[in-house]
Write a protein that holds these residues in place. Structure first.
Motif, PDB file in Angstrom:
ATOM      1  N   ALA A 196       0.834  -1.202   0.000  1.00 41.43           N
ATOM      2  CA  ALA A 196       0.000   0.000   0.000  1.00 41.43           C
ATOM      3  C   ALA A 196       0.870   1.253   0.000  1.00 41.43           C
ATOM      4  CB  ALA A 196      -0.914  -0.004   1.204  1.00 41.43           C
ATOM      5  N   PHE A 197       0.469   2.231  -0.773  1.00 41.43           N
ATOM      6  CA  PHE A 197       1.268   3.455  -0.879  1.00 41.43           C
ATOM      7  C   PHE A 197       0.387   4.708  -0.924  1.00 41.43           C
ATOM      8  CE2 PHE A 197       3.173   6.696  -3.667  1.00 41.43           C
ATOM      9  CZ  PHE A 197       4.326   6.969  -2.958  1.00 41.43           C
ATOM     10  N   THR A 198      -0.532   4.734  -1.892  1.00 43.14           N
ATOM     11  CA  THR A 198      -1.307   5.954  -2.154  1.00 43.14           C
ATOM     12  C   THR A 198      -1.964   6.557  -0.913  1.00 43.14           C
ATOM     13  OG1 THR A 198      -1.888   4.782  -4.152  1.00 43.14           O
ATOM     14  CG2 THR A 198      -2.821   6.980  -3.870  1.00 43.14           C
ATOM     15  N   PRO A 199      -2.706   5.766  -0.106  1.00 41.63           N
ATOM     16  CA  PRO A 199      -3.406   6.414   1.009  1.00 41.63           C
ATOM     17  C   PRO A 199      -2.453   7.179   1.925  1.00 41.63           C
ATOM     18  CG  PRO A 199      -3.535   4.007   1.179  1.00 41.63           C
ATOM     19  CD  PRO A 199      -2.983   4.324  -0.155  1.00 41.63           C
ATOM     20  N   ALA A 200      -1.343   6.547   2.288  1.00 48.34           N
ATOM     21  CA  ALA A 200      -0.415   7.209   3.205  1.00 48.34           C
ATOM     22  C   ALA A 200       0.229   8.423   2.541  1.00 48.34           C
ATOM     23  CB  ALA A 200       0.660   6.238   3.666  1.00 48.34           C
ATOM     24  N   TYR A 201       0.546   8.283   1.273  1.00 51.99           N
ATOM     25  CA  TYR A 201       1.213   9.391   0.580  1.00 51.99           C
ATOM     26  C   TYR A 201       0.308  10.621   0.539  1.00 51.99           C
ATOM     27  CZ  TYR A 201       3.589  12.110  -2.963  1.00 51.99           C
ATOM     28  OH  TYR A 201       4.212  13.129  -3.638  1.00 51.99           O
ATOM     29  N   ILE A 202      -0.959  10.407   0.206  1.00 47.24           N
ATOM     30  CA  ILE A 202      -1.863  11.557   0.066  1.00 47.24           C
ATOM     31  C   ILE A 202      -2.270  12.082   1.440  1.00 47.24           C
ATOM     32  CG2 ILE A 202      -4.046  12.363  -0.857  1.00 47.24           C
ATOM     33  CD1 ILE A 202      -2.106  11.612  -3.013  1.00 47.24           C
ATOM     34  N   VAL A 203      -2.656  11.185   2.324  1.00 49.98           N
ATOM     35  CA  VAL A 203      -3.179  11.641   3.612  1.00 49.98           C
ATOM     36  C   VAL A 203      -2.098  12.377   4.415  1.00 49.98           C
ATOM     37  CG1 VAL A 203      -4.080  10.862   5.825  1.00 49.98           C
ATOM     38  CG2 VAL A 203      -5.043   9.975   3.728  1.00 49.98           C
ATOM     39  N   SER A 204      -0.857  11.939   4.312  1.00 49.09           N
ATOM     40  CA  SER A 204       0.193  12.606   5.085  1.00 49.09           C
ATOM     41  C   SER A 204       0.947  13.629   4.248  1.00 49.09           C
ATOM     42  CB  SER A 204       1.185  11.569   5.628  1.00 49.09           C
ATOM     43  OG  SER A 204       1.993  11.089   4.581  1.00 49.09           O
ATOM     44  N   GLY A 205       0.504  13.892   3.059  1.00 49.82           N
ATOM     45  CA  GLY A 205       1.204  14.837   2.192  1.00 49.82           C
ATOM     46  C   GLY A 205       2.608  14.363   1.830  1.00 49.82           C
TER      47      GLY A 205
END
Lengths: 296, 436
Positions: A228-237
């Protein structure tokens, strides 16, 4: 030699037809993988030529506190998120399997989150929902609870991402549903006659008979969650913050490779991840003999 | 045998299919990086900024295209953070834009790794005519005597405030020349006047290491030295973080979770524009944006707080243009840079978007057409450029140092580490990135 020759003579047309895809596999997958394996043994900043440093990248991993933190975060995400997601998917699938009318409509509706759940738009929406003045806190304030800012609190940020994963239960639900349909209906009938409670029926008939489907979903879920990558990347900027609480393994890998120019180190991380996923999958396969029942 | 012929036929028609598909694709990619139609050259240009800036730059590019009908400019833009992430990916992937926007802080990461083109030749041959630029402006784009970037605009950061907000709170405006002690007093005064409605200023303890850089320079040190080593000692870092930690504990600046929540928000939603904080550290060329957004009062800037009898923190900052080494069309790219920084019409559109233009004539052209906040910004820049002192360029690894700094500052803010621990952790790890 002769054998090889006749094999080739018999099959060359087949390989000819396979060629376009073989070429794709080699150039787009095999060669990049080989390159990254090589880079993982080098010091490589992407601009200048790589220099060979042997196993240094790999040994460095274990003294890198931030790397250990990213491993911890990812393990929590996998070990808590995947079982919860599967449980929830199975729960909904069981409800839908009760023979209600309009099943196909419900099935489609519940599947929708999985379609765009991994998208950037949803991750941004998540930030809004769990923010300080977000939807969740508005709901909570209606019943007199003052919520924290879930995304900005290091203790809760990761769990908002786990909720996001659970919300994307559709894909595994559809597979569960197909599995539930395979369970012979006469088994339930005879169980009912013997006076088995709904829970007994579920735990003694349904669950054992759908273990192959559980097994499949578990393997796929774990492989997906590790990457998983996208959720953490977007949510944490892109930071993995607050306080590295959402620093997924892949996010740290990205930071190392693309913002700190340590592509060699990032490659070593990628290969370590591949190894870890392979081991996790192998363990599940090894234990599957004990708990997966195939009919007939 | 017949069967074989049919198979062969099928196979070659397949090849044809694949080949045609491929052809189309390569045409498509040519459009974005190479020659399009006959004789036409396509260059790409990327920059960071908000929608206002994008409109201006698009206007300048349209002008350039009208004057140079054989050159098409592909436009790529995004916010500050995304910009640098994307640029790294593009450069490493070999598809960097021909002209890229640059900044002092990152230029060395790219130039020292050979990703940027040395512009000396273009400048000497006059192909890139910088005769309007004062020596100091050209020098600010040099690394070791090589010109790697050309200034779009020169700017300086200041601490800005809105007069209406201060008036409403009944707090006196800060002095232009103020010390850190004055700053702390003012911050406490602001907090008292604001009560639970907000804070004096956002947390500057960890966001950008440039904030620490001013403090280190005022202490006679710097973040890094000329020869690429860590330039400050544990005491400076301790003092810096302790000051912010105290402000945080007194609730004069926001708590860590609140800071995190507002991180990276666009201008219209950030803490200063929404009056959650009364002071803001800002490159002053952006002052007019806040004055437009907030709709009342005037935005004024004062100097960065300093240390009495200490060193000077100020150094010339700005936004620059560079040509990437991988560019296939360096001459056209140079032509574009010259147009962007010196053409009369272009400069009039640019005004002080990223600071007043570096060229003397160009900045004179612009000054008459400025709005009051833009004029205040220019005055501020002239005044602070005067006192600024040269600064070394960041060595390789500044990205890693910045992350390390931000991580440890955040750990203090969330109460996970004491200042003492954070300083120790920072110093230890920094030494492995920049060996002594």
């Amino acid at each position: 030699m002769g054998k090889f020759k006749s094999f080739w003579k018999d099959n060359w047309i087949g390989y000819l037809f396979l060629a376009p895809w073989m070429i794709g596999l080699v150039t787009l997958t095999a060669i990049p993988m080989g390159a990254s394996l090589y880079f993982s043994f080098t010091n490589y900043d992407m601009f200048s030529a790589p220099t060979w440093i042997g196993l240094d990248n790999y040994t460095q991993l274990f003294s890198d506190e931030k790397w250990l933190e990213s491993v911890r975060v990812t393990l929590i995400y996998v070990l808590i998120g995947v079982p919860l997601q599967l449980t929830f998917a199975l729960f909904i699938a069981t409800l839908l399997n009760k023979g209600i009318s309009g099943l196909s409509l419900y099935r489609a509706i519940y599947y929708v989150p999985s379609l765009f759940g991994g998208s950037v738009a949803i991750a941004i929406l998540w930030r809004q929902i769990f923010g300080g003045n977000g939807l969740i806190n508005n709901l909570l304030s209606n019943i007199g609870i003052e919520g924290t800012n879930w995304i900005s609190n290091p203790n809760t940020a990761l769990y908002t991402l786990i909720v996001l994963m659970i919300w994307q239960f559709g894909a595994s639900m559809v597979i569960f549903l197909a599995g539930l349909k395979q369970v012979p209906i006469e088994l339930y009938e005879s169980a009912k006659m013997d006076g088995a409670s709904p829970w007994k029926q579920f735990s003694k008939i349904t669950l054992p008979l759908i273990t192959p489907v559980v097994f499949f979903n578990l393997v796929m879920g774990i492989i997906g969650a590790f990457q998983a990558f996208t959720p953490a990347y977007i949510v944490s900027g892109g930071t993995g913050g607050p306080l590295n609480s959402t620093l997924f393994y892949t996010l740290y890998l990205y930071q190392k490779g693309f913002t700190q120019f340590s592509m060699g180190y990032a490659s070593a991380m990628a290969w370590f991840l591949l190894l870890a996923i392979a081991i996790a999958t192998a363990i599940i396969f090894a234990t599957s003999k004990k708990w997966v029942y195939y009919q007939g | 045998m017949k069967k074989n012929y049919i198979s062969m036929l099928l196979f070659f028609s397949l090849i044809l299919l694949v080949a045609c598909g491929g052809n189309e694709e390569s045409n498509g990619s040519k459009d974005s990086s190479g020659e399009g139609e006959a004789g036409e050259v396509q260059i790409s240009f990327s920059w960071w900024g908000d929608t206002g800036r994008h409109d201006k730059y698009n206007e300048i590019i349209d002008l350039f295209e009208a004057e140079n009908p054989n050159i098409k400019v592909d436009r790529q833009f995004g916010g500050w953070d995304d910009y640098w992430d994307r640029l790294t990916t593009q450069v490493s992937g070999g598809n960097a834009p021909d002209v890229v926007s640059m900044h002092q802080f990152y230029v060395s990461d790219y130039a020292r790794r050979g990703a940027l083109h040395n512009l000396n030749e273009f400048v000497e041959s006059g192909e890139l005519d910088l005769s309007d630029f004062p020596e100091s402006a050209i020098d600010s784009g040099k690394i070791d005597d090589n010109i790697y970037m050309v200034a779009k605009g020169i700017t300086m950061p200041g601490f800005v405030y809105n007069t209406a907000v201060f008036d409403e709170l009944g707090v006196e405006y800060p002095d232009f020349n103020w010390t850190w002690d004055n700053f702390i007093d003012k911050a406490n005064e602001l907090k008292e006047a604001m009560g639970d409605d907000g804070w004096a200023i956002g947390d500057l303890s960890g966001g950008q290491i440039n904030d620490l850089r001013y403090y280190a320079r005022q202490n006679g040190q710097d973040v890094f030295t000329e020869d690429g080593k860590l330039g400050f000692d544990a005491q400076v870092l301790t003092d810096w973080w302790e000051m912010w930690d105290q402000l945080r504990q007194d609730d004069v600046i926001p708590d860590a979770a609140t800071s995190n929540e507002y991180e990276g928000l666009p201008l219209e939603a950030n803490m200063f524009a929404t009056k959650k904080v009364a002071l803001l550290k800002l490159p002053v060329n952006q002052m007019y944006l806040y004055e437009e957004q907030m709709g009342e009062g005037e935005i004024h800037a004062v100097r960065h707080p300093h240390i009495e009898n200490g060193g000077t923190g100020e150094y010339v900052e700005g936004a620059y243009l560079s040509i990437t080494e991988a560019s296939q069309h360096k001459e056209e790219a140079a032509k574009f840079i010259e147009f962007f920084t010196t053409n009369e019409e272009a400069v009039k559109i640019f005004k002080t978007e990223q600071g007043p233009p570096a060229g003397t004539e160009a900045s004179n052209l612009v000054i008459e057409e400025l709005t009051p906040p833009e004029q205040r910004a220019v005055e501020f820049i002239q005044e602070t450029v005067e006192i600024s002192e040269p600064a070394p360029y960041a060595p390789e690894g500044i990205n890693q140092i910045e992350t390390l700094y931000a991580d440890n500052a955040e750990a203090i803010a969330f109460g996970q580490k004491t200042v003492e621990q954070a300083v120790e952790d920072f110093m230890n790890e920094a030494k492995s990135i920049w060996p002594e």
